[in-house]
Design an enzyme around this catalytic site. Structure first.
Site, PDB file in Angstrom:
ATOM      1  N   GLU A  38       0.872  -1.167   0.000  1.00 19.58           N
ATOM      2  CA  GLU A  38       0.000   0.000   0.000  1.00 19.58           C
ATOM      3  C   GLU A  38       0.914   1.223   0.000  1.00 19.58           C
ATOM      4  O   GLU A  38       1.801   1.321   0.855  1.00 19.58           O
ATOM      5  CB  GLU A  38      -0.893   0.016   1.251  1.00 19.58           C
ATOM      6  N   ARG A 264       5.685 -12.761   9.620  1.00 19.05           N
ATOM      7  CA  ARG A 264       6.320 -11.496   9.282  1.00 19.05           C
ATOM      8  C   ARG A 264       7.635 -11.365  10.044  1.00 19.05           C
ATOM      9  O   ARG A 264       7.852 -12.021  11.057  1.00 19.05           O
ATOM     10  CB  ARG A 264       5.398 -10.320   9.556  1.00 19.05           C
ATOM     11  N   LYS A 274       4.171   0.604   9.811  1.00 20.01           N
ATOM     12  CA  LYS A 274       4.166   1.859   9.048  1.00 20.01           C
ATOM     13  C   LYS A 274       3.545   2.984   9.850  1.00 20.01           C
ATOM     14  O   LYS A 274       3.935   4.135   9.704  1.00 20.01           O
ATOM     15  CB  LYS A 274       3.418   1.670   7.729  1.00 20.01           C
TER      16      LYS A 274
HETATM   17  P1  ATP Z   1       0.818  -1.992   7.993  1.00 16.80           P
HETATM   18  O1  ATP Z   1       2.002  -1.813   8.907  1.00 16.80           O
HETATM   19  O2  ATP Z   1       0.037  -0.757   7.776  1.00 16.80           O
HETATM   20  O3  ATP Z   1       0.010  -3.237   8.214  1.00 16.80           O
HETATM   21  P2  ATP Z   1       2.196  -3.329   5.961  1.00 16.80           P
HETATM   22  O4  ATP Z   1       3.592  -3.197   6.453  1.00 16.80           O
HETATM   23  O5  ATP Z   1       1.494  -4.619   6.036  1.00 16.80           O
HETATM   24  O6  ATP Z   1       1.358  -2.187   6.581  1.00 16.80           O
HETATM   25  P3  ATP Z   1       1.755  -3.335   3.121  1.00 16.80           P
HETATM   26  O7  ATP Z   1       2.039  -2.246   2.181  1.00 16.80           O
HETATM   27  O8  ATP Z   1       0.383  -3.869   3.204  1.00 16.80           O
HETATM   28  O9  ATP Z   1       2.191  -2.765   4.504  1.00 16.80           O
HETATM   29  O10 ATP Z   1       2.785  -4.511   2.906  1.00 16.80           O
HETATM   30  C1  ATP Z   1       3.048  -5.062   1.652  1.00 16.80           C
HETATM   31  C2  ATP Z   1       3.438  -6.504   1.808  1.00 16.80           C
HETATM   32  O11 ATP Z   1       4.552  -6.634   2.661  1.00 16.80           O
HETATM   33  C3  ATP Z   1       2.319  -7.312   2.413  1.00 16.80           C
HETATM   34  O12 ATP Z   1       2.149  -8.484   1.649  1.00 16.80           O
HETATM   35  C4  ATP Z   1       2.791  -7.627   3.787  1.00 16.80           C
HETATM   36  O13 ATP Z   1       2.331  -8.891   4.186  1.00 16.80           O
HETATM   37  C5  ATP Z   1       4.312  -7.611   3.634  1.00 16.80           C
HETATM   38  N1  ATP Z   1       4.936  -7.238   4.893  1.00 16.80           N
HETATM   39  C6  ATP Z   1       4.679  -6.139   5.624  1.00 16.80           C
HETATM   40  N2  ATP Z   1       5.396  -6.134   6.758  1.00 16.80           N
HETATM   41  C7  ATP Z   1       6.131  -7.266   6.752  1.00 16.80           C
HETATM   42  C8  ATP Z   1       7.085  -7.856   7.656  1.00 16.80           C
HETATM   43  N3  ATP Z   1       7.415  -7.264   8.804  1.00 16.80           N
HETATM   44  N4  ATP Z   1       7.639  -9.035   7.315  1.00 16.80           N
HETATM   45  C9  ATP Z   1       7.310  -9.627   6.160  1.00 16.80           C
HETATM   46  N5  ATP Z   1       6.442  -9.135   5.271  1.00 16.80           N
HETATM   47  C10 ATP Z   1       5.848  -7.971   5.551  1.00 16.80           C
END
Ligand code: ATP
Ligand code: MG
Length: 559
Positions: A38, A264, A274
């Site tokens: 996003e 994650r 974020k």
């Molecule tokens: P928020 O913190 O708002 O939930 P987000 O970090 O999930 O946001 P996205 O832009 O939705 O932000 O993430 C894009 C992709 O990265 C998604 O598929 C998410 O699963 C993956 N992602 C985000 N954070 C992690 C993490 N800490 N480890 C592994 N993958 C991640």
């Protein structure tokens, strides 16, 4: 397990096993993955895990990986984030080729499908407030309550939904909800919101829409439209999978992607949310998204971390189904290992103390040869000027040294790296009693660093010529948070107040000023440093990427 084994085995995980089996069984002939950020912030090291997984799989199985922006919330999304995300994915070493997509590309189709759900009696317009919807959703232990608007006729729903689209109602007045089951054990199935009214200008669709699809409604359908075979996401979406599958079962989608969830990345001393990162920037706790203390890709890059170190880190941690927290020392280990291999060696004096070589002729200088990399002769050599006035590191001198101090002290002889043996005769002090200069002598026969009579010294110190070295500001960073597991809901109390130390009077080799600004160098005995973008023609600024000391290796060595 040796590091080689770990690295080799990181190439296999449960997702790759599934993909391998799907190819062997003929379920799929080509693998299509995607990375779906996003654009509401910059990417961080957690995203790097997801990027390496999705793009890595596409590479290994000769498939393709799409970059798709999940741009469904124009109030939080910006072009700056879209641009930074693309730059960061490229910098990490991955490429989507022609496969760049936006969820907003599918807004028309998603809208048509929503009307289809209304016609099938599977969606309705709800006039309850956000608060009422929340309360009536129930809890994990209590079922939800049906909305009083749940039994509206198809005609009324269609009429209201079209008027929502036409912009007739204010923000929040109504939503479109799926009509599933308010008593479901899975809260995601309790009539989730599909569309909300939002009078906002979208970076790509402008003012065309007054309603925007929810993430849950847009996400799975976008995957289906793009023919994603394996929708890989993090564990928090596991409970959403039944909803995604419900949509795939009810809508005329061209494909039915299967979602797989992995853990994650969490890191000690780090917050990878974020929301928190946005607040750190907004409230000025850091200088920006690319502040070198940030766990963002842009921050790591500015700090001097090479992309290969991030890829290696992600490979080592592997992909699993159980959440865990990785020691940030593991990341630092990968950074040191990569930089030790690749960074050119230079000298810098972070806290200079002036040295006058009394028996070196005034006005004379000579050049000495220094190797650029001890393990890589091909990296060549460079020349460093030596003269009567030099700088050494303030810490390398003690007037009254304790027993085991072998560096410079009155009467003691040491080696200046690549140069000569010197001996200290006297420390000059100012009125306040602080040492401001050392008077030393050198032995001309020790040129290059060895004595013809075979006598030994116990210390070799870095140094720089006073006239030919350049002044620099050096920024020394440590963890942004003082707490190994900072509290995301109250993170300001866990901030490390000493995360940035600025050294204003450092000196660096002239060769550094010429070096490619993006590549970190090793300042001998100090660590790895990279030129910062704040540098100007007359003021060099360096960031310390990381120190030389490997505390993590010591820790794991104990085990
Ligand atoms: P928020 O913190 O708002 O939930 P987000 O970090 O999930 O946001 P996205 O832009 O939705 O932000 O993430 C894009 C992709 O990265 C998604 O598929 C998410 O699963 C993956 N992602 C985000 N954070 C992690 C993490 N800490 N480890 C592994 N993958 C991640
Ligand atoms: Mg997310």
């Amino acid at each position: 397990m040796t590091t080689e084994t770990v690295a080799a085995e990181a190439g296999r995980d449960f997702i790759r096993d599934i993909i391998q089996a799907d190819l062997e069984s003929g379920k799929h002939r080509e693998i299509v993955t995607r990375f779906p950020p996003e654009p509401n912030g910059y990417l961080h090291i957690g995203h790097a895990k997801s990027i390496a997984l999705n793009f890595g799989i596409a590479q290994e199985f000769s498939g393709r990986c799409h970059l798709r922006f999940d741009d469904t919330n124009p109030t939080k999304e910006e072009q700056e984030y879209i641009d930074s995300i693309q730059a960061d994915v490229h910098w990490l070493g991955y490429d989507w080729g022609k496969n760049l997509f936006y969820a907003s590309d599918y807004f028309d189709r998603l809208y048509e499908w929503a009307e289809g759900l209304i016609r099938a009696g599977l969606a309705y317009v709800d006039d309850q407030s956000q608060e009422e919807i929340r309360i009536n959703r129930g809890t994990l232990t209590e079922p939800g309550k049906n909305s009083p608007f749940r039994e509206r006729s198809v005609e009324e729903n269609l009429d209201l939904f079209r008027r929502m689209k036409a912009g007739e109602f204010p923000n929040g007045a109504r939503v479109l909800r799926a009509r599933i089951d308010m008593t479901s054990g899975n809260i995601n199935l309790r009539d989730p919101v599909l569309y909300r009214i939002l009078h906002a200008t979208h970076p790509r669709t402008g003012d065309k829409w007054s309603i925007y699809p929810s993430y849950d409604y847009a996400h799975g359908q976008s995957d289906a439209i793009e023919g994603i075979t394996h929708s890989i996401c993090t564990l928090e979406f596991e409970d959403h999978r039944p909803l995604y599958d419900w949509f795939l079962g009810k809508l005329p989608v061209p494909a039915k992607p299967h979602q797989y969830e992995f853990a994650r990345l969490n890191l000690t001393y780090t917050l990878l949310s974020k929301r928190v990162l946005t607040l750190l920037v907004r409230d000025g706790h850091v200088s920006g998204w690319d502040d070198p203390r940030m766990p963002t890709i842009a921050g790591l890059k500015r700090r001097g971390v090479p992309p290969a170190a991030i890829r290696e880190f992600v490979k080592r941690i592997g992909v699993a189904k159980a959440n865990s927290v990785v020691d940030v020392g593991m990341l630092e280990f990968c950074i040191r290992e990569e930089l030790n291999r690749t960074a050119l060696r230079r000298m810098a004096v972070l806290r200079p103390l002036k040295v006058v070589i009394e028996n070196y002729p005034e006005g004379q200088t000579e050049e000495l040869e220094a190797v650029n990399h001890p393990d890589d002769p091909a990296a060549g050599t460079r020349r460093i000027a030596f003269g009567r006035e030099l700088y050494i590191e303030r810490d390398d001198f003690m007037e009254n040294p304790p027993k085991k101090f072998f560096r410079l002290s009155p009467g003691n002889e040491v080696r200046l790296r690549y140069a000569y043996f010197i001996k200290c005769r006297e420390a000059i002090k100012n009125a306040a009693g602080e040492i401001v200069e050392l008077r030393c002598t050198y032995d001309p026969l020790t040129r290059g660093g060895n004595a013809p009579d075979g006598r030994k010294v116990k210390a070799t110190m870095h140094w720089l010529p006073a006239a030919q070295s350049r002044p620099a500001e050096i920024r020394i960073y440590s963890q942004l948070f003082a707490n190994p597991s900072p509290d995301a809901s109250n993170f300001t109390v866990d901030l490390n107040q000493q995360s940035l130390e600025t050294l204003n009077d450092a000196r660096v080799e002239p060769a550094i000023a010429e070096a490619n600004s993006l590549d970190a160098v090793q300042f001998e005995r100090q660590g790895y440093f990279v030129r910062d973008k704040d540098s100007s023609a007359d003021r060099l600024v360096f960031n310390r990427t990381i120190g030389l000391r490997d505390t993590f290796a010591k820790e794991v060595g104990k085990g």
